[in-house]
Every structure is written in C-alpha cells, then in structure tokens.
Scaffold this active site. Sequence first.
Site, PDB file in Angstrom:
ATOM      1  N   CYS A 163       0.874  -1.109   0.008  1.00  0.00           N
ATOM      2  CA  CYS A 163      -0.139  -0.113  -0.047  1.00  0.00           C
ATOM      3  C   CYS A 163       0.857   1.295  -0.038  1.00  0.00           C
ATOM      4  O   CYS A 163       0.616   2.198  -0.859  1.00  0.00           O
ATOM      5  CB  CYS A 163      -0.959   0.146   1.090  1.00  0.00           C
ATOM      6  SG  CYS A 163      -0.521  -0.811   2.643  1.00  0.00           S
ATOM      7  N   ARG A 192       7.262 -11.043   5.186  1.00  0.00           N
ATOM      8  CA  ARG A 192       6.595 -10.904   6.718  1.00  0.00           C
ATOM      9  C   ARG A 192       7.567 -12.054   7.591  1.00  0.00           C
ATOM     10  O   ARG A 192       7.459 -13.213   7.025  1.00  0.00           O
ATOM     11  CB  ARG A 192       5.343 -10.922   6.792  1.00  0.00           C
ATOM     12  CG  ARG A 192       4.682  -9.844   5.925  1.00  0.00           C
ATOM     13  CD  ARG A 192       3.109  -9.961   6.081  1.00  0.00           C
ATOM     14  NE  ARG A 192       2.626  -9.089   5.116  1.00  0.00           N
ATOM     15  CZ  ARG A 192       1.129  -9.019   5.042  1.00  0.00           C
ATOM     16  NH1 ARG A 192       0.384  -9.701   5.746  1.00  0.00           N
ATOM     17  NH2 ARG A 192       0.570  -8.120   4.312  1.00  0.00           N
ATOM     18  N   GLN A 210       1.057 -11.040  -3.033  1.00  0.00           N
ATOM     19  CA  GLN A 210      -0.194 -10.615  -2.570  1.00  0.00           C
ATOM     20  C   GLN A 210      -0.993 -10.384  -3.803  1.00  0.00           C
ATOM     21  O   GLN A 210      -0.598  -9.568  -4.463  1.00  0.00           O
ATOM     22  CB  GLN A 210      -0.181  -9.475  -1.648  1.00  0.00           C
ATOM     23  CG  GLN A 210      -1.228  -9.292  -0.691  1.00  0.00           C
ATOM     24  CD  GLN A 210      -0.899  -8.584   0.404  1.00  0.00           C
ATOM     25  OE1 GLN A 210      -0.163  -7.965   0.538  1.00  0.00           O
ATOM     26  NE2 GLN A 210      -1.993  -8.895   1.437  1.00  0.00           N
ATOM     27  N   ASP A 212      -3.321  -8.115  -4.301  1.00  0.00           N
ATOM     28  CA  ASP A 212      -3.573  -6.855  -3.809  1.00  0.00           C
ATOM     29  C   ASP A 212      -4.101  -5.727  -4.575  1.00  0.00           C
ATOM     30  O   ASP A 212      -4.012  -5.760  -5.974  1.00  0.00           O
ATOM     31  CB  ASP A 212      -2.140  -6.466  -3.214  1.00  0.00           C
ATOM     32  CG  ASP A 212      -2.519  -5.525  -2.047  1.00  0.00           C
ATOM     33  OD1 ASP A 212      -3.405  -5.272  -1.594  1.00  0.00           O
ATOM     34  OD2 ASP A 212      -1.223  -4.857  -1.406  1.00  0.00           O
ATOM     35  N   HIS A 214      -5.727  -1.616  -4.491  1.00  0.00           N
ATOM     36  CA  HIS A 214      -6.299  -0.256  -3.767  1.00  0.00           C
ATOM     37  C   HIS A 214      -7.123   0.634  -4.492  1.00  0.00           C
ATOM     38  O   HIS A 214      -6.975   0.936  -5.920  1.00  0.00           O
ATOM     39  CB  HIS A 214      -4.862   0.432  -3.253  1.00  0.00           C
ATOM     40  CG  HIS A 214      -4.067  -0.222  -2.415  1.00  0.00           C
ATOM     41  ND1 HIS A 214      -3.078  -0.864  -2.684  1.00  0.00           N
ATOM     42  CD2 HIS A 214      -4.317  -0.408  -1.104  1.00  0.00           C
ATOM     43  CE1 HIS A 214      -2.632  -1.511  -1.642  1.00  0.00           C
ATOM     44  NE2 HIS A 214      -3.166  -1.393  -0.449  1.00  0.00           N
ATOM     45  N   LYS A 296     -14.166  -3.757   7.656  1.00  0.00           N
ATOM     46  CA  LYS A 296     -14.149  -4.472   6.566  1.00  0.00           C
ATOM     47  C   LYS A 296     -14.775  -5.544   6.651  1.00  0.00           C
ATOM     48  O   LYS A 296     -15.897  -5.862   7.509  1.00  0.00           O
ATOM     49  CB  LYS A 296     -12.578  -5.095   6.640  1.00  0.00           C
ATOM     50  CG  LYS A 296     -12.546  -6.107   8.041  1.00  0.00           C
ATOM     51  CD  LYS A 296     -11.041  -6.836   8.058  1.00  0.00           C
ATOM     52  CE  LYS A 296     -11.026  -7.631   9.155  1.00  0.00           C
ATOM     53  NZ  LYS A 296      -9.835  -8.621   9.148  1.00  0.00           N
ATOM     54  N   HIS A 342      -8.455  -1.026   0.818  1.00  0.00           N
ATOM     55  CA  HIS A 342      -7.646  -2.218   0.587  1.00  0.00           C
ATOM     56  C   HIS A 342      -8.506  -3.286   0.082  1.00  0.00           C
ATOM     57  O   HIS A 342      -9.521  -3.531   0.821  1.00  0.00           O
ATOM     58  CB  HIS A 342      -6.843  -2.648   1.785  1.00  0.00           C
ATOM     59  CG  HIS A 342      -5.902  -1.463   2.276  1.00  0.00           C
ATOM     60  ND1 HIS A 342      -4.446  -1.271   1.932  1.00  0.00           N
ATOM     61  CD2 HIS A 342      -6.349  -0.597   3.133  1.00  0.00           C
ATOM     62  CE1 HIS A 342      -4.110  -0.249   2.889  1.00  0.00           C
ATOM     63  NE2 HIS A 342      -5.039   0.154   3.362  1.00  0.00           N
TER      64      HIS A 342
END
Length: 470
Positions: A163, A192, A210, A212, A214, A296, A342
């Site tokens: 992000c 991670r 990921q 992902d 946005h 979320k 996200h």
Amino acid sequence: MASSTSAAGPHVATTREIRPDAFKLRSVAGAYWHGDEKRPMLTRIYAYAFASKAELEAHLKMLVEAEKRDNRKLGKELDLFSTHEEAGAGLIYWHPKGGRFRVELENWWREEHYKNGYEVLFTPHIGKSWLWQTSGHLGFYKENMYSPMKIDEDDYYAKPMNCPFHIMIYKSQTRSYRDLPLRWAELGTVYRYERAGALHGLMRVRGFTQDDAHIFCTPSQIEGEILEVLRFSLYMLKTLGFTQISAYLATKPKGDGAVGESERWAQATESLRAAIEKEGLSYAIDEGGGAFYGPKIDLKVKDAIGREWQLTTIQFDFNMSERFEIEYVDADGGHKRPYMVHRALLGSIERFFGVYIEHTGGAFPVWLCPEQATVIPVRGRLRRLREEGGRRAARSGSARPSRPLRREDERQDPRCPGQKVPYMLVVGQKEADESAVSIRKLDGSQENGVSLADFKAMIARKIATKAIEA
C-alpha cells in the site's frame, strides 16, 4: 468440540456429561507446570468430544480426508512446489508444474482485472525507513518486518505490504475528482517474519505474492465501489469452484484505538453492509473486529470437506490518506482526502494455492491443470496437443495400456489417479490410423474412438468457459 486443555473451560460441569460413544482420545504428552522443569511432570491429555457419535465420526472422517489432501503431501507427490530449510525457511520454490498453474491463474487474474476497470502496477521490493515510519508499520508492525539493510547510509526494509508504494504513485501528480475512482492492482511479492513454529507449507510463509489492490475514490463513489468489489470477488471465487461463501462484517474497535471521524466509520460500515445485503449473502457481525484504521468485509469459503477458509478481504483505511496527506481537487476547487480501500480477492497466491490443492485434492480443473492429458502410445507416433494450446505429458515407448491403466495405486482414489491428470489417452494402431484416441477420465469412466479434433475442441471449450468439472 470440547478439549481438556482449553484455557476457557470447563465446557462441561462434570465428566458425566461426556458421552463415551462421542469421545476419542487423541494423544497424551508430558508437560511441566508453567514450563518449569523443577516441578513435577504432569500429563496433558488431548481428546475429541462431541454431543453425538455421528458428529465425532464425521469429524474423524474429515481429519482422515484432510490428511490425504494436505498441501505439503500433495505438493511433493504432484511435484508442484518445495521448501528448503537449509536455503531459508518459509520460502516457496515453485516447480514447473506449480509454475504452470500459477501462470494460468495470474493471466486470468490480470485479464479479469482489466475487464473490471483496474490498472496493474509493479512496485519495488524494498523502501527507505521513512516510508514505513510514515505508514506506521515501524510503529505497529515492526516485529513482523525483517531487519533493515544499510544502503548509502539509509535504512531500507523489505516491504511487508504494497500500500505505501501505491500511495507514492498517487502522490506523483495532482489528482482531480474527475480522475477518481482509481483502481490499482498488483501481484506484489512481500516479506513478513513468521515464527518458525508457525510456518506450514503454503499456508503460512515468509515470502508471498499478495493478490492486492487499492481503490481511491470520493465519498459519493464509495458505496458503488464496494458493491462492485464484492461482486467481482464473488465472481472470481465462484469461477474457481467455491459455492459456499459467507461474509463477516467487522466493525469499529471499542475504546480510543480507532482513527478517523465517527461519520466516516458510520458511512463506511453501512456501505459494506449494504453491499452484502444487495448480494444476498448470509453474514455475521464481527463486533469490534475492524482494524484501527477502518471496518472491513471478510469472505470465507467452505472447501470440499467442509472447512472454512478466509480468502477475500475488503478493508477501509482512514489512516494512510492522513499519514501521507494525499488529496484530490474537488469540483468546488477545495482539496479533500480521498477514501482508500484495500482489497485482496484470493489473499495471496501461495496461500490460495495451498487452499485450492486441499479443496480439489490436487485434481484441478482442466483450464488450470499443469498437464491436461497423459498420452499412452501403444505403437506409432503421436501428434502434439500443444499446437492447439493444450498441455500434455507423453509416456514414451510402446507400452501395453493395461499396466498404466490398472496400477493399484490408481485404484485407491478413482477420482484422482496417478498424477491427477484429467484425461488419460490411449492410442493404439487403430486410433492412430483414424486420428482418434480412447479417453479415460479421473472418475474411471472411459470413452473410445474419440476423434483427435473433437478432443482438442473439448479441451479448448473447457479452457474458454473455465469449466470446473472435467
């Protein structure tokens, strides 16, 4: 299920409430009280206890099936991926067959994102400490990040999330309300730190890609954007064969831990709720389960043996836009903060692959199969399917079909024999003369004398329609 080791117990007032026919000892182990080896050794008992014998039997059956489907076991048997402790724990090595699955999945992912108005981004793997201080990761997430690298006297960190990089692209120019919404997606590899004891095949890793995206939009666009994301998520999951999908709406945490104005929280939460209800999904409220930066939706799917897995997350963020001071110029000429969402549809490619291996038992749909057909030549040469876009493995030499068709290890699971290739093609002299094949499917059924042209057309049709069943 009750357990004698649960810290939240007791679940029953007395052991008389435990039904003998619905109880099964799992294992016993020695343990010191509070881990102090100077104290006497205790015996820890692990067991399954259910309200009925039928529930116990169903659970035990599920455990047996889960062991057969374990992604670590099938990953090795099907030559899909491997891990190498000596080269780095929690890191996945994709083999050619796993790589073929991934290419097909990612190509489809990109194609569908373009169709749904997304642009695809690529961002760096490392960033200066300033970036992670501004985003808040060094304050809230540092224990899950790797140690910094000193480059040109600055500390750089491997990215745990994408992000902040997307926000830097947003900040690269002035944005107008006319530019919004912006839907930006990335298959971004992140890193991670996970404790060694928590690592588990494809399900819990230290480096992963990921799925992902946005979305940057105005307050008036938010409800429509959330609905479109939810519809897109459901389409993707259903195309992949998941039919039992539940939603969980996570609301504002209690206390003072949340950021953002109350009105924004209320509007965001109602936008999520409205989208769920418009899609007719069953859902539960996860009271106070939202992140400190926004509410979320989590979508969870049930796999073929009834286990629930979380894949999709649609997450509001009232934090990043403030921290990075991103703005857009509104119709009145004022500078305003965009809403930021996200969104991950599959979660991560690695974890999704693990879930999908276990859901399908390694018997993937034709369009995702690393190999779509195994050819057993009885004599003579074969034409290749690859020129038509098909993927196959050929067994070399002149072999009698009876042996590979009737191996005992294939009989154990008629749905998924051998390498779980959807079609086994037997070609003898008769078939070769007629440009035909005899087809044996994973369920054990067989079809003789199918023209090679018809077989190629069937494969092409299943790829085009993303058919789940072979």
